[in-house]
Each structure stands twice: as structure tokens, then as C-alpha cells.
Enzyme design. Structure first.
Site, PDB file in Angstrom:
ATOM      1  N   GLU A 440       0.825  -1.215   0.000  1.00  0.00           N
ATOM      2  CA  GLU A 440       0.000   0.000   0.000  1.00  0.00           C
ATOM      3  C   GLU A 440       0.855   1.258   0.000  1.00  0.00           C
ATOM      4  OE1 GLU A 440      -2.942  -0.142  -0.793  1.00  0.00           O
ATOM      5  OE2 GLU A 440      -3.202  -2.291  -0.497  1.00  0.00           O
ATOM      6  N   HIS A 532      -5.354  -6.491 -11.013  1.00  0.00           N
ATOM      7  CA  HIS A 532      -4.852  -7.514 -10.094  1.00  0.00           C
ATOM      8  C   HIS A 532      -4.644  -8.841 -10.804  1.00  0.00           C
ATOM      9  CE1 HIS A 532      -6.781  -4.638  -7.241  1.00  0.00           C
ATOM     10  NE2 HIS A 532      -5.778  -4.977  -6.460  1.00  0.00           N
TER      11      HIS A 532
END
Length: 961
Positions: A440, A532
Site C-alpha cells: 500500500e 490484479h
């Protein structure tokens, strides 16, 4: 069956992928823009073939051009570009290139990123990078890369769609997409359905000569998946048609930055951002990670309350802005309320003593606080990077957010801060694995460097680089050998009971290659075009380099590529070139350079790889330019009695959609039937004799921001189109059979959606009568003089939805079962013997649907595939012939059919009684927007080739492995 259409060689990654998206007036699916050429020699791009939309080279290496050493770096970079017009073809760098960022490294290297503006309007993703060295009083340009579009010719001064109108259109588009091609009744709508939009101003989409658009950020929640939703939506500034979407919220797992609040720390008493360095000083304490390890923690003693805040001023004491690392208790807020905003009332985690207690361990606070420091240390010690932005920004972590009070198993970077979900019975707090925190926070680094657009291949590279550095930080801090079989796992330590291999969300050693590339159109809202699902193709190559060359060199190469070479629209091809160029700039050569090249080769990232992606189906029309999503009306193809009709844009992606027709057996060359009149032509339907569609007209003279919607018809074999009906209300549910055309639109007198029809040569539409005059009627389907539709409203004092059939000849209406209160229901499909529809009735989070059927007289209402059965389906698309039913099935989370689990939409065919016939096609891409012809033949939009192709099969492929 016809032979497959040969594919011309064209590079369609990254920048090409953006143009491949644009094709409604663009809708980004036609590859009208190939990648800018590479310059093999520093003096000029000799031997290269520039792409049609730019003459500027994508990569120039080996330069040694002196520039002014006394000028600011950005000014020197523009001066270099202006002085080499023959090489760059950038006519006015001082006017058209604005400074996005300037990065100066300790060794004197400088990277200047310049964003393109066209007549003062920013060009989406267009950025040119100039690399220089600045040492011993001299400055030298060493190379350039990126995308500058030279073919733009856009009237930016024309009246543009008002911001409020653009916001409304963008929100409507996202809401329609979230309805997943069906109908969400009013009684089923909740707070989760609320969406909001913010205007970001005008932008030019760089395809063909360019398209002027309004940029809108839409925020909300996906009511089906309950995942956070932030979409950057680009709406045509003239027509209001949505052109392109990209993700605005990089998440850990799949489901222009938002205006940011700078959150530099907070007073515990007020919960408001406080100045960096506030507090009574740094204290070294300790805490226990969820994995059981005790670690040191930097804390700050609150001068007022005497408690120890999880607020670290020590790590960044020498940074430029003296920022802090702070960890916040966000257990009282929902993740839906924290994206792009600072939630009111949250406070920093605090402990009564420097030894932090187990209650803060259980929440994940200790892990988040310690891990943020480790990530900061890695970037500072390895690359001398001063926090995520390189300028000492404060690092805020919000821990424990929920999903409307329920567990939330995800994490995201919202452009200002990290947000970590609670986890659930199996998954610990999402902050409890260092590679997740590293992932992140690296999204923040990516945003402040290459700023890769979060869609398609560029978005997959964004995820890949976040995974690479997240895992690199994890194995470095924990001294994990690269040979460890678990070294490549992402999120492997999150689970309470399962093994790391079972728990991990991704594995950088999964061997993914472009042969298994998941084809999704770049503008797809589903995983933002595969960000993803395709990421380990690229991250796997990077990880292979690290395994072969070692961490020290590999990390330098990848970081150099990210910070100095990669540009926002780059895809896998450009990413490969950037990594190789970065390696060469670090004097990597010989066998080591061969390792870098071999890693990409092993994962299939080689020139022309997209051309090798194959289909097991026949292509009827390639590269149709359709922004494919769940939403069904405007982009669906149609078929009937051996003919098909579909919308398609022009070859250069800049013309409005037109309607094309052809034979479903491929025996005739497709041809355009709609006029070239500047209107957008959508929603075609055909019964094999004529094709009927909607033309979205120019602005009304009475209201310059309203549109006319004309229903047009023409014979499939050719002939002049005829206007059947005109309105200023949007038309949906268009259907044709023989001499009858049916549709729904909002009735001006009542403001309600109603079903209308024209029969024979009639010119005045008739309204289908309703049993309850103040209800709505939508989504009609006509066959054999009968119209099936949905009635939504009050039935004997109870809110509900009913599927009904109206017989035109007798004027009678038949209800197919009693009204119910579904969470979601599809448009009905009518055949010669019955009506089929999909319905979700149990209000659970599994999103499973029931396939229901009834005879035309309302008898034999039967659940052919119930939601609660041995083999349920999660279907959001339905089409049927008299002999077969085809469902568009999404199996994102649960293995639901034939032990085959696939996260993309796939087509499954059944008998009219619901017996399975198998997968329609085994191709890897998304298969959706299906249309049944006669027998078992079905057509659909397929994205296996990374374009959107209209394809067909006349029988199911069966079981796929």
C-alpha cells in the site's frame, strides 16, 4: 463456420491500450494508437516507425547533450526538447509542457516529468520524461521517454457540457454498471447505492485527433460486492457519453487523484490534523505483533493526557518537512467514509505505558505502526527517498475500518493515507503482514513517480511494482532467503488457521505469463481491466530478476525504471523496455543484462505478444470499440434468424458509434447500416429481417444540454433508414419481432418509465396498459405479438416487481407468478414457448441468482436453477433461443460450476429445462453481452485478444480445463 479473421500486427499495450479504449466518440476498445516508436540513435529516431498519433519517440537512450547548468531543472529540460525539434517534434515545450515533478538524487541525477497540455487542457496520461546528470557545474541530458501526442487537433473553446451535467451523467453510468445489466428495484436500493461525483475539469483523451472530455470522480460502494468504489470517469464534453473509466482507489485485492486533505498528525483530544512535530517528544516503547514477535516502537507522550500515542517523530526527524508516522484508530468508521477525506472523530491509538498492551496488538495497530517505519526505512536507506512523495510527507495509517460495521478484508491507498480493514474470522487485520503494508505504501511511491494509470496493463504494472517492493521489504526485514518457497507470497501471513500458501492472495512465483493474460477491455469497471488478475505476469518477471541478480542490484534496477523511465500510460511492452534501459543506465551488461531480458521472455513479455492471444471462436467483427461492462443496453449485440447487429466505432476511434450488420455464419462481410450523421448510434436489435436502433442526436435548440433519442429502422439487406419515433427521454429495452417494435422510456406526463410499442405501419406509439397506473414498466422483449416486461411498484399495498406478458391482439395481460421483492432482476427474455429471467431474492452477500421460467400463459412458473441448489450460478446476463439458454456467469469468489473457478464472466449454456450443456467457449478473456441466434449458436463480446471482438460459436465447447 467462417475462418477466423487474421489480425494485423499492432502493439496495443499501455499507451496503445488507452487508445484501444477510446471508441464511442471513443469508448476505448479500438486500437487506434500504437506505441510511440523507440529511438535507436540519440540524434533521431532513425529506423523507427512513429505511431499514427505521435511523432515523438517513446524512449531515447545514450544522449550526452549539454544544457544550462544554472537554470532550474524543468527549464533546462524544456530547453533541451525545444532545441531538438527534429528528434522530439514537440513544437512549444514552454507552452505545452507543465512540470509534474522534479526528482534530484544524491548522485546528481535528475528526472523531470513534464505533463502535456493542449491549448491549456491537460492530456490524459500524456507525460514526457527527461533524464539529466548535474555534476561538477555541468548538466547533461542522458535520455528521454514517455508519451507526447503530436496529432491532436481539438476545439477546446467550443461550449462544453456543464460540470453538473457531466457529473450527473458519470454517476448515472456507474450506477447503471453496478446494476449489472439488469434492474435494481426501488425497494431494494439502500445507502450503498448512493454515489457522488466531483467535477475535475476538462481533459483531452489522446486518441486520433483527440477528444474533449470532462473528468469526473465518482465515489461510492458496489452494492453487490460491498467493495469501495472510486472511478475516474471521462465524459464526452459534447454528447455526455462516457468514454473511459479508470480506477481511483488502488486496493490490495481485486474487487486524477481525489482532492486530498493533507493529514500531518492529530491532536488526540480533537481528532483534527495537527502540525508535524507536535507533542512532547519521541519515546522508544515496544509492542507485540499479531504473529507474536516483540518489536520496538517510536511513540509520543501526549502532554495533556499523559498517554503514549502511536506517533513516531523519530524516523523522519531529519526529513525535509519533519513529518511523522502516525497510526489511527478507525474502528468507529466505515471504509466508505475515509477515501479521499479525513473522517471526523478518529483519534490516534494510545497506550497508558510505553509497553503497548495486547488490545492494540489485536486491532493490528502495532503491526501497522511498526511496519510503516520499516517501509520508510527501506526507501530511505536503500534509495535515499524521503517518504512516499520524496519530500518528507507524513505517513498516516487508518486501522480497523469496517464495512458498514461488518468485517472488511481489504486495504487501500487513497492518495493521502493507508487504510486497513479489520480482517475477519480467518484473516487478521490487513496491516498484520509487512508485505501488505509495503504494497500500500508503494502505491504512494508509484503515484509520486510514474503515476501509472490504474486501468489495464498500466494498472497491472502499478499493482506489480507495489507487490514487488512490498515483498522485497518483507523478505529484507525478515531475512527470508529468495530460495524460500514462500518468499514470493503476498499476504501469506494474514491467516489465522490456513498455511501461508493457502492464505496468500498472490504469488510472484506463480509462473504467470502472457499466454494466460486475462483479457478485459481497459475501461472495464471489473478489476479496472485486470489490474490484479494480470499483475503477476509483470511482477513475476521482476521477481525472477531479483532471484537471479540478487536484491541489491535488482531493487536498484526496478526503482530506477519506476522513478526515471516509466510513464503513466505504459503497458507491459514499455515496462520491459524501461527496465532494460534502467539496467543499462546502471552499467548492467553481458550475462546480467541477458538475465533481465530472459526474465521478461520467460513470462511472455516479448514484442508482439498480444498478437498471439487466440480464440476458440469465430470472429464476426474485430475491435468493435465497445466499453464492455455489466451494463447491457447500448453496447449489446443482437442476433436473429441468421443475422447479427452490433455497434462499432471508426477505425481511428474518433467517430461516433455506428450500427453494423452481418451474417451469423460469417458468410457476408459486415456493413454499416446507420447513416454517418454525427449522431451516436447504439442499442441495435434485429429479428433477421430488419435492424432497429437508437440514434442519440445533437443538442436540442430548446435545451443545449438535452439530447434527442430517435428510434431508427432499416432492412438488414440494405435500404434507407426510417425514423420510427423521437423523444427527449432516454430509451431502454428496445426489442423487435416482425412488424412490432417495443421499448421503454420515461413518460413526460407522469415522469414514470412505461413500455410503448409500434405495430405494423403505425406511427403513433401505443402504451402497454398496467394493472396499477402509478407503477413503472421497463425492459420489454417482444416475440410473436406478445411483450414481456417488468412492472415495478405497489401491488395491493405491497411494494413488488412482477414479470408480465401483454398480448397485443387480445389486449390481455398475464402475470408470470405473484409479485415479489427481489434484490435484483434481469430483463425478461421471451421465446416461442416461454419467458426466462434471472432473479436474486435472498438478500445475502453471495450474489447467487435463480434462473426462472414460465409458460406464456403464466403457468408452470419454475426455478430451473435455484439460488439454493447443488450447482447455483452467479449470473448477470441471459439470452435464449427456442432450444438453448445461455447465461453470463461470474464466479468471483465461490466455485460454482463443474469445479471450475474463474473470476471473469464466462458463458454457460443450458437446455430450456435447465440441464447444463457446458461452457460456450474456453477462451481466457471476459465473455459477456451475449445474444442468442437460432439453435445453440450464440454471439458475444470477447476480450481475450485485449481488444473487444464480436465472436460466435454454434455449439458449446464443453468442459474447460
Amino acid at each position: 463456420m467462417s475462418s477466423r479473421r487474421p489480425r494485423r500486427p499492432v502493439r496495443r499495450s499501455g499507451r496503445a491500450g488507452l487508445a484501444a479504449l477510446l471508441a464511442v466518440t471513443t469508448a476505448l476498445g479500438v486500437a487506434g494508437l500504437t506505441s510511440p516508436a523507440h529511438a535507436g540513435e540519440p540524434s533521431a529516431p532513425a529506423g523507427a516507425e512513429p505511431a499514427p498519433d505521435t511523432a515523438t519517440p517513446a524512449l531515447v537512450e545514450g544522449l550526452a547533450d549539454a544544457v544550462d547548468a544554472s537554470a532550474p531543472a524543468a527549464e533546462a529540460a524544456r530547453s533541451h526538447l525545444a532545441g531538438h525539434q527534429e528528434r522530439y517534434r514537440i513544437p512549444a515545450p514552454d507552452r505545452d509542457l507543465v512540470t509534474d515533478s522534479v526528482t534530484t538524487e544524491a548522485d546528481g541525477s535528475e528526472t523531470v516529468r513534464l505533463g502535456q497540455k493542449y491549448r491549456g487542457v491537460p492530456v490524459l496520461g500524456a507525460q514526457y520524461v527527461v533524464r539529466m546528470t548535474h555534476r561538477d557545474g555541468k548538466r547533461t541530458v542522458t535520455g528521454t521517454s514517455g508519451a507526447y501526442f503530436t496529432a491532436l487537433d481539438v476545439d477546446t473553446a467550443r461550449p462544453a457540457l456543464p460540470a453538473a451535467t457531466a457529473v450527473r451523467r458519470a454517476v448515472q453510468e456507474i450506477r447503471s454498471g453496478l446494476a449489472r445489466g439488469g434492474y435494481r428495484p426501488a425497494h431494494a436500493r439502500t445507502a450503498e447505492d448512493d454515489l457522488s461525483g466531483t467535477d475535475r475539469g476538462l481533459a483531452v483523451l489522446p486518441v486520433g485527433k483527440g477528444v474533449l472530455a470532462r473528468h469526473v470522480t465518482v465515489r461510492g460502494t458496489d452494492p453487490a460486492t460491498r467493495t469501495p468504489l472510486v472511478q475516474e470517469v471521462y465524459v464526452d464534453a459534447a454528447t455526455g457519453v462516457t468514454l473511459f473509466e479508470s480506477g481511483g482507489l488502488p486496493t490490495f485485492v481485486a474487487p486524477a487523484p481525489a482532492a486530498a486533505v493533507r493529514t500531518e498528525g492529530t491532536s488526540m483530544r480533537t481528532g483534527k490534523p495537527a502540525a508535524p512535530g507536535a507533542g512532547s517528544g519521541s519515546v522508544t516503547g515496544s509492542g507485540t505483533l499479531l504473529g507474536g514477535r516483540t518489536v520496538p516502537l517510536y511513540l509520543t507522550k501526549d502532554s495533556a493526557g499523559g498517554r503514549y500515542l502511536l506517533r513516531d517523530t523519530a524516523h523522519m526527524a531529519d526529513s525535509r518537512q519533519h513529518g511523522v508516522i502516525q497510526t489511527w484508530d478507525a474502528s468507529s468508521v466505515w471504509y466508505q467514509d475515509v477515501s479521499g477525506a479525513w473522517p471526523e472523530g478518529i483519534v490516534p491509538f494510545a497506550s497508558p505505558a510505553p509497553k503497548v498492551g495486547p488490545e492494540l496488538t489485536a486491532t493490528g495497530a502495532v503491526d501497522a505502526h511498526w511496519a510503516a517505519g520499516q517501509v520508510y526505512d527501506f526507501y530511505r536507506d536503500t534509495f535515499k527517498r524521503d517518504s512516499l512523495d520524496g519530500k518528507g510527507m507524513t505517513i498516516n495509517s487508518l486501522v480497523g475500518v469496517t464495512d458498514f460495521g461488518s468485517p472488511f478484508v481489504n486495504a487501500f491507498w487513497d492518495h493521502t493515507k493507508m487504510v486497513y480493514g479489520t480482517g475477519d474470522d480467518e484473516y487478521r487485520s490487513l496491516a498484520s503482514d509487512l508485505d501488505v503494508v509495503g504494497h500500500e505504501m508503494t502505491h504512494g511511491v508509484v503515484e509520486h513517480t510514474a503515476d501509472l494509470v490504474y486501468a489495464g496493463q498500466s494498472g497491472a504494472m502499478n499493482e506489480a511494482i507495489a507487490d514487488y517492493f512490498g515483498n522485497t521489504i518483507d523478505v529484507t526485514v525478515n531475512h527470508t532467503a529468495m530460495t524460500d518457497p514462500e518468499a514470493g507470497l503476498i499476504g501469506g501471513d494474514l491467516c489465522r488457521t490456513r498455511t501461508p500458501k493457502e492464505c496468500a492472495f498472490r504469488d510472484l512465483n506463480d509462473g504467470a505469463s502472457t499466454a494466460k493474460f486475462v483479457g478485459l477491455p481497459l475501461g472495464s469497471s471489473y478489476d479496472n481491466g485486470g489490474v490484479h488478475m494480470n499483475s503477476t505476469i509483470f511482477s513475476g518477471a521482476l521477481w525472477d530478476i531479483r532471484e537471479r541478480l540478487g536484491g541489491t542490484l535488482a531493487d536498484r534496477i526496478v526503482y530506477r525504471a519506476l522513478t526515471s523511465y516509466i510513464a503513466p500510460l505504459d503497458g507491459f511492452d514499455e515496462g520491459r523496455d524501461a527496465v532494460l534501459a534502467a539496467a543499462r543506465s546502471l552499467d548492467v551488461k553481458g550475462s546480467q543484462l541477458a538475465v533481465v531480458k530472459g526474465a521478461f521472455d520467460a513470462h511472455g513479455i516479448v514484442p508482439g505478444w498480444e498478437n498471439s492471444l487466440g480464440l476458440d471462436s469465430d470472429v464476426l467483427m474485430g475491435r468493435v470499440g465497445t466499453l464492455m461492462s455489466y451494463v447491457g443496453s447500448g453496447n449489446n449485440p443482437s442476433a436473429g434468424n441468421g443475422w447479427w447487429a452490433a455497434p462499432k466505432s471508426s477505425a481511428d476511434s474518433t467517430a461516433p458509434y455506428a450500427i453494423w450488420v452481418g451474417r451469423t455464419d460469417g458468410d457476408r462481410k459486415p456493413r454499416q447500416v446507420s447513416p454517418e450523421d454525427g449522431r451516436t448510434h447504439l442499442s441495435p436489435v434485429t429479428d433477421g429481417k430488419r435492424v432497429v436502433w437508437v440514434a442519440v442526436g445533437d443538442v436540442s435548440p430548446d435545451d443545449p444540454y438535452a439530447h434527442t433519442y430517435d428510434i431508427l429502422a432499416a432492412p438488414v439487406t440494405g435500404g434507407r433508414p426510417k425514423t420510427l419515433f423521437s423523444t427527449t427521454s432516454e430509451i431502454s429495452g428496445l426489442s423487435v419481432d416482425g412488424d412490432t417494435v417495443a421499448w421503454s422510456h420515461r413518460e413526460e406526463s407522469t415522469g414514470l418509465q412505461r413500455v410503448f410499442y409500434l405495430k405494423g405501419g403505425a406511427t403513433t406509439p401505443q402504451r402497454v396498459p398496467l394493472s396499477h397506473d402509478y407503477n413503472q414498466a421497463v425492459e420489454p422483449a417482444v416475440r410473436g405479438g406478445r411483450i414481456a416486461y417488468l412492472q415495478d411498484g405497489m401491488f395491493d399495498g405491497v411494494y413488488g416487481v412482477a414479470v408480465e406478458v401483454y398480448d397485443i391482439a387480445t389486449g390481455t395481460t398475464t402475470s408470470l407468478g405473484a409479485p415479489s421483492q427481489p434484490e435484483w432482476i434481469s430483463a425478461p427474455v421471451i421465446t416461442a414457448s416461454g419467458v426466462y429471467w434471472l432473479i436474486d431474492t435472498d438478500y445475502t452477500d453471495d450474489d447467487l441468482t435463480t434462473l426462472r421460467r414460465a409458460d406464456l400463459d403464466g403457468s408452470h412458473v419454475t426455478d430451473l436453477i435455484p439460488e439454493k441448489s447443488a450447482h447455483p450460478v452467479r449470473a448477470y446476463g441471459l439470452t435464449a433461443s427456442d432450444t438453448a439458454v445461455t447465461l453470463t456467469v461470474y464466479s468471483s469468489w465461490t466455485q460454482v460450476f463443474d469445479d471450475y473457478n474463474d473470476s471473469l464472466a464466462k458463458l454457460y449454456q443450458f437446455t430450456p429445462q435447465g440441464a447444463p450443456l457446458g461452457r460456450v467457449s474456453c477462451s481466457h478473456g471476459q465473455q459477456a453481452n451475449a445474444a442468442a441466434d437460432t439453435g445453440r449458436r450464440v454471439l458475444w463480446l470477447d476480450t481475450t485478444t485485449t481488444d473487444t471482438d464480436l465472436v460466435t460459436r454454434d455449439r458449446p465447447a464443453g468442459t474447460c480445463t
